[in-house]
Design a protein around this motif. Structure first.
Motif, PDB file in Angstrom:
ATOM      1  N   ASP A  51      80.415 115.955  55.456  1.00 59.74           N
ATOM      2  CA  ASP A  51      80.359 114.773  54.500  1.00 59.74           C
ATOM      3  C   ASP A  51      79.426 115.218  53.371  1.00 59.74           C
ATOM      4  O   ASP A  51      79.577 114.845  52.080  1.00 59.74           O
ATOM      5  CB  ASP A  51      79.841 113.463  55.087  1.00 59.74           C
ATOM      6  N   SER A  52      78.107 115.504  53.822  1.00 60.71           N
ATOM      7  CA  SER A  52      77.265 115.726  52.948  1.00 60.71           C
ATOM      8  C   SER A  52      77.845 117.225  51.856  1.00 60.71           C
ATOM      9  O   SER A  52      77.449 117.230  50.890  1.00 60.71           O
ATOM     10  CB  SER A  52      75.830 116.309  53.662  1.00 60.71           C
ATOM     11  N   ARG A  53      78.471 118.171  52.579  1.00 62.81           N
ATOM     12  CA  ARG A  53      78.967 119.271  51.762  1.00 62.81           C
ATOM     13  C   ARG A  53      80.024 118.576  50.682  1.00 62.81           C
ATOM     14  O   ARG A  53      79.873 119.052  49.536  1.00 62.81           O
ATOM     15  CB  ARG A  53      79.652 120.250  52.578  1.00 62.81           C
ATOM     16  N   ILE A  54      80.691 117.749  51.089  1.00 63.27           N
ATOM     17  CA  ILE A  54      81.702 117.260  50.275  1.00 63.27           C
ATOM     18  C   ILE A  54      80.986 116.317  48.974  1.00 63.27           C
ATOM     19  O   ILE A  54      81.042 116.347  47.887  1.00 63.27           O
ATOM     20  CB  ILE A  54      82.687 116.269  50.813  1.00 63.27           C
ATOM     21  N   ALA A  55      79.959 115.467  49.627  1.00 60.03           N
ATOM     22  CA  ALA A  55      79.291 114.592  48.582  1.00 60.03           C
ATOM     23  C   ALA A  55      78.483 115.498  47.799  1.00 60.03           C
ATOM     24  O   ALA A  55      78.568 115.301  46.248  1.00 60.03           O
ATOM     25  CB  ALA A  55      78.126 113.602  49.444  1.00 60.03           C
ATOM     26  N   GLU A  81      88.256 125.069  48.736  1.00 60.07           N
ATOM     27  CA  GLU A  81      87.755 125.413  50.125  1.00 60.07           C
ATOM     28  C   GLU A  81      87.086 124.134  50.434  1.00 60.07           C
ATOM     29  O   GLU A  81      87.094 123.751  51.628  1.00 60.07           O
ATOM     30  CB  GLU A  81      86.681 126.301  49.934  1.00 60.07           C
ATOM     31  N   VAL A  82      86.657 123.382  49.853  1.00 58.97           N
ATOM     32  CA  VAL A  82      85.918 121.928  49.770  1.00 58.97           C
ATOM     33  C   VAL A  82      87.037 120.864  50.191  1.00 58.97           C
ATOM     34  O   VAL A  82      87.098 120.288  51.223  1.00 58.97           O
ATOM     35  CB  VAL A  82      84.863 121.426  48.731  1.00 58.97           C
ATOM     36  N   GLY A  83      88.117 120.924  49.421  1.00 57.37           N
ATOM     37  CA  GLY A  83      89.417 120.109  49.571  1.00 57.37           C
ATOM     38  C   GLY A  83      90.031 120.083  50.882  1.00 57.37           C
ATOM     39  O   GLY A  83      90.231 119.223  51.487  1.00 57.37           O
ATOM     40  N   MET A  84      90.020 121.493  51.212  1.00 59.06           N
ATOM     41  CA  MET A  84      90.554 121.800  52.548  1.00 59.06           C
ATOM     42  C   MET A  84      89.931 121.294  53.581  1.00 59.06           C
ATOM     43  O   MET A  84      90.365 120.772  54.591  1.00 59.06           O
ATOM     44  CB  MET A  84      90.653 123.277  52.659  1.00 59.06           C
ATOM     45  N   VAL A  85      88.347 121.574  53.721  1.00 64.16           N
ATOM     46  CA  VAL A  85      87.503 120.938  54.587  1.00 64.16           C
ATOM     47  C   VAL A  85      87.818 119.615  54.823  1.00 64.16           C
ATOM     48  O   VAL A  85      87.957 119.026  55.975  1.00 64.16           O
ATOM     49  CB  VAL A  85      86.158 121.208  54.302  1.00 64.16           C
ATOM     50  N   ALA A  86      88.042 118.790  53.595  1.00 62.17           N
ATOM     51  CA  ALA A  86      88.270 117.416  53.525  1.00 62.17           C
ATOM     52  C   ALA A  86      89.491 117.096  54.288  1.00 62.17           C
ATOM     53  O   ALA A  86      89.532 116.042  55.133  1.00 62.17           O
ATOM     54  CB  ALA A  86      88.040 116.869  52.309  1.00 62.17           C
ATOM     55  N   GLU A  87      90.531 117.978  53.979  1.00 60.86           N
ATOM     56  CA  GLU A  87      91.919 117.432  54.694  1.00 60.86           C
ATOM     57  C   GLU A  87      91.840 117.834  56.203  1.00 60.86           C
ATOM     58  O   GLU A  87      92.278 116.981  56.846  1.00 60.86           O
ATOM     59  CB  GLU A  87      92.741 118.249  54.030  1.00 60.86           C
TER      60      GLU A  87
END
Ligand SMILES: Nc1ncnc2c1ncn2[C@@H]1O[C@H](COP(=O)(O)OP(=O)(O)OP(=O)(O)O)[C@@H](O)[C@H]1O
Ligand SMILES: [Mg+2]
Lengths: 408, 227
Positions: A43-47, A256-262
């Protein structure tokens, strides 16, 4: 009535029930906590990816992405910005010049991505301004020209400090290479060292003058939304408005972040599922002992007229209550720990170097949504139901005549 | 009025290896309001007979007709339903659900029958009072003596308004005082409410109370006396 029998039955053999309840409680606690750790970390990575780097949506000239040349700009950036800001989901938006540049000092040199920004507007879109330590300058001063904000990582690499000079070499619109000296006024640091190393900020007007770009034009429009979840929706709206431009969401900008989120949702649950699967065997074992121990009683119940459905329900409910008691205790414990560490954070600085290199913060604040607890309850109930099938089947197979004869 | 009609009943255990003729050609009829004891030495087939009458066990051959139904023809799930509606059971032990109070144990069978709450509540009291345990409605079985537990079992059997009550050695685990009390209660219910009781026993004192004594040996009825 069967409900209350099942519940009371749990407490007939307190020790045995407490053993399995404790096992479930600790398992679920571990599951919830590890999910919260993972979630907090990602979450903090995405944020930070959204708040510091990509924003929610970016607009570019369609050709710019293939070829980051300075002349693939957005023609009427200011008027587009006006339209964008009218969208009720948009919190703020900014235009940027974004070109590659060479940064040179007397000691060293590096290729960088140069952002030309309007600091007062940009502050509302990206939070780089908050990533400058008090002792390390500011996010641009009002008056003076040719200021630059760089990261501590780059400062180290270029061997510069606050107030040092950096010479930037960029290509102007007509293709000629232009050199200009900039003075370091601020040094920032995010938890993504790859981003830090690449990124420098200067004022929009300064760099526009240098490359000869008309002030209504820009390479990038960055849009911050009120809610991340609206990214796709707003992107679709903007795409239909600006057909000739390229509109991307943060997931596309940083795949790479989008994939993490998915993947995040899946990875949060897989651990819990494994834990519950293992606990399921313990529950089956406990319930088998229960059925064996109550052969006579179950036989008696079937004799006096308790049908198979009800016997099944009685054992299934007992299993579910047993599981759920452990599950709820585990979730309460888990929530307590998450709440505690959610405030203080868990410092992983021993591994921080590695984490920062892949863009993750070194202090993790575990957190997990309420829906995770709800889904855990559902999964615990399902585990109970599944674990009850075999013991309940054993009970149903009892022949009441044999069962009441059985000597225990 | 006939409540049970048994015709040429046989039960053979272990037909393949060493066949045991537990019940070997029994014909019996029970009338409404009987107070009958089935007696005989150990292994004579009393339990087997009672289990078949109660539909807990299937006869190898023969007929058991209760309420115009040959119960052998009922499927397992229909049989459970039939038992719930027509037959009351009192076992030698493990009669009660340990986590429920005496009152709740009596209520449970009416709950299975789908009786409304008010009716259940009223009947619990009535039934427990009938067995002299009106004041123990809230006691759990482990707080009751063996004799009291058996009386609760009788109350439960009564609560379902069965056509008859089967009791396989209901007094086997009781001391003589409790045995006497239980039998007095059963007898009174039989006399005053015309409840049909069929029970097995080893106990000579129990036999003496019965108005009909059926003696079985080796799966056969060797005497059937009415007093
Ligand atoms: N499930 C079974 N399998 C094989 N044989 C059985 C089974 N149940 C009972 N028997 C046999 O059938 C015969 C009759 O047994 P049953 O239990 O009906 O006698 P009983 O008169 O009730 O004896 P008791 O007075 O000891 O209770 C006995 O020989 C017994 O061993
Ligand atoms: Mg017997």
């Amino acid at each position: 009535m069967i409900n209350s029998i099942s519940w009371k039955n749990i407490w007939r053999n307190k020790l045995r029930s407490l053993v399995i309840i404790t096992a479930i409680a600790f398992g679920v606690m571990a599951g919830v906590f590890s999910a919260a750790m993972t979630n907090g970390m990602f979450d903090s990575r995405i944020a930070s990816a959204i708040e510091l780097e990509s924003s929610n949506i970016q607009i570019h000239n369609s050709k710019y992405l293939e070829n980051k040349e300075s002349y693939y700009f957005i023609e009427n950036a200011d008027s587009i910005l006006e339209v964008v800001k009218q969208n009720p989901n948009v919190k703020s938006a900014s235009k940027r010049i974004k070109i590659t540049a060479m940064a040179n000092t007397s000691a060293s040199g590096a290729g960088v991505m140069l952002y030309g920004i309007e600091p007062d507007i940009e502050k509302n879109v990206t939070k780089i301004s908050e990533k400058i330590a008090d002792s390390l300058g500011t996010y641009f001063k009002a008056k003076s020209k040719n200021q630059i904000v760089i990261s501590s990582k780059l400062a180290e690499k270029l061997k510069v400090k606050l107030k040092s000079k950096i010479v930037l070499t960029v290509q102007s619109l007509d293709g000629t290479m232009v050199n200009s000296a900039f003075k370091v006024v601020g040094i920032f640091k995010t938890s993504n060292s790859a981003f830090d190393e690449m990124t420098v900020f200067v004022k929009y007007q300064d760099i526009a003058n240098i490359i000869n770009l008309d002030a209504t034009k820009a390479h990038e429009i960055a849009i911050l939304l009120k809610e991340n979840q609206k990214s796709d929706e707003v992107a679709t709206q903007l795409k239909s408005k600006f057909k000739s431009l390229n509109v991307m969401t943060w997931k596309e900008i940083q795949p790479e972040v989008g994939m993490v989120a998915e993947m995040l949702n899946f990875s949060l649950y897989i651990f819990m599922i494994i834990i519950l699967f293992a606990l399921g065997f313990g529950i089956v074992n406990t319930m088998l002992m229960v059925v064996l121990e109550r052969v006579k009683e179950i036989g008696m119940l079937m004799a006096i007229g308790m049908n198979r459905m009800r016997v099944f329900k009685m054992i299934m409910l007992e299993t579910v209550y047993l599981s759920l008691t452990g599950g709820v205790v585990g979730m309460i414990l888990g929530a307590g720990i998450i709440n505690f560490f959610g405030k203080t954070g868990i410092d992983l600085s021993i591994y921080a170097e590695g984490l920062n290199n892949i863009g993750y913060a070194s202090i993790i604040y575990p957190s997990i949504g309420f829906d995770y607890y709800i889904n855990t309850v559902i999964m615990v109930i399902l585990t109970g139901i599944i674990a009850s099938l075999y013991p309940a089947r054993k009970a149903l197979k009892l022949n009441p005549a044999e069962a009441v004869r059985t000597e225990i | 009025m006939k409540v049970i009609e048994i015709k040429n009943l046989h039960k053979i255990y272990d037909e393949k290896t060493v066949p045991v003729h537990a019940v070997d050609g029994i014909d019996l009829t029970f009338e409404q309001g009987e107070f009958a004891a089935i007696v005989g030495p150990s292994g004579s087939g009393k339990t087997t007979l009672l289990n078949m009458i109660g539909g807990l066990d299937k006869p190898t051959s023969g007929e058991i007709i209760i309420a115009d139904t040959d119960i052998k023809t009922l499927s397992a799930s229909k049989m459970i339903d039939f038992r719930m509606k027509n037959i009351g059971f009192v076992f030698q032990s493990y009669n009660l659900i340990p986590v429920l109070t005496a009152g709740e144990n009596v209520e449970f069978i009416m709950h299975l029958q789908g009786k409304p709450k008010e009716e259940r509540k009223a009947r619990i009291k009535e039934m427990l009072e009938a067995v002299g345990l009106g004041d123990r409605i809230n006691s759990r079985p482990n707080k009751l003596s063996g004799g009291q537990q058996q009386r609760v079992a009788v109350a439960r059997a009564l609560a379902s308004k069965p056509k008859f009550i089967l009791a396989d050695e209901p007094t086997a685990n009781l001391d003589s005082k409790s045995t006497e009390t239980l039998l007095e209660i059963m007898e009174k219910l039989n006399r005053e409410e015309n409840i049909t009781f069929i029970f097995s026993t080893h106990d000579a004192r129990v036999m003496k109370k019965a108005r009909r004594v059926i003696t079985v040996e080796d799966g056969k009825v060797i005497s059937d006396e009415r007093k």
